[in-house]
Design an enzyme around this catalytic site. Sequence first.
Site, PDB file in Angstrom:
ATOM      1  N   ARG A  34      15.613  31.104  -3.714  1.00 16.53           N
ATOM      2  CA  ARG A  34      16.535  32.141  -3.229  1.00 16.53           C
ATOM      3  C   ARG A  34      16.506  33.372  -4.134  1.00 16.53           C
ATOM      4  NH1 ARG A  34      22.156  29.276  -2.803  1.00 16.53           N
ATOM      5  NH2 ARG A  34      21.333  28.359  -4.720  1.00 16.53           N
ATOM      6  N   ASN A  52      20.875  28.297   1.316  1.00 19.81           N
ATOM      7  CA  ASN A  52      20.292  26.973   1.539  1.00 19.81           C
ATOM      8  C   ASN A  52      20.748  26.452   2.898  1.00 19.81           C
ATOM      9  OD1 ASN A  52      18.883  26.779  -0.868  1.00 19.81           O
ATOM     10  ND2 ASN A  52      20.579  25.822  -1.969  1.00 19.81           N
TER      11      ASN A  52
END
Length: 203
Positions: A34, A52
């Site tokens: 990320r 996520n």
Amino acid sequence: MIKFLYIKAVGNVKGMNVRVIIIAKGEVQRVGYRDVVERAARKMKLTGNVSNLKPYDVKIICEGDNKSIDSFIELITLKEYPVIVEHMDVKFEDATGEFEYFEIIRGDMTEELGEKLDMANAKLTLMIGKQGVMIEKQDVLIEKVEDNTSILNNFKNETNNNLDKLTNIMIKHDVDAQERIATLTAEISQIKERLSLLESAVA
């Protein structure tokens, strides 16, 4: 080979801002993916977010022009430990302009802490692997140095042996020369004596 599934919205005009929804699959959770996505989005000046997606995927929503989004997808298509992107579902839609910037949507504290620990472990494993490679290279270098040292020692020994042989030859030549000089000196003395005798006889 990474697989892509592109679904483009009808009426998507080149040069206009679009929205893209990406589902990245593979080793993408708990490996810092990320953060990679966020840096790439900011670099390409895109807005949106990344989060996520349980159980193992990462969901990316971003908006920007087509060219920037294409470059963005290339940047986040990683296959380098610890991040391994194996597949991407990519869906284009009309942009809404709802995002002001790009951000990471974090989970609860326990989840985020666990991810940080996993990232640290992955980086440590990578560092250990690199150190192992460096040690192997150092061992090879040491072996080469030892081989070169052995070669130099052999060359030194051969040179010393050759010098000893040359010294012996020179000494032998000196002895031979001295013997020849002594012989010549004796012969000259004999010749002088004979000349003296001849002179006496003539007188």
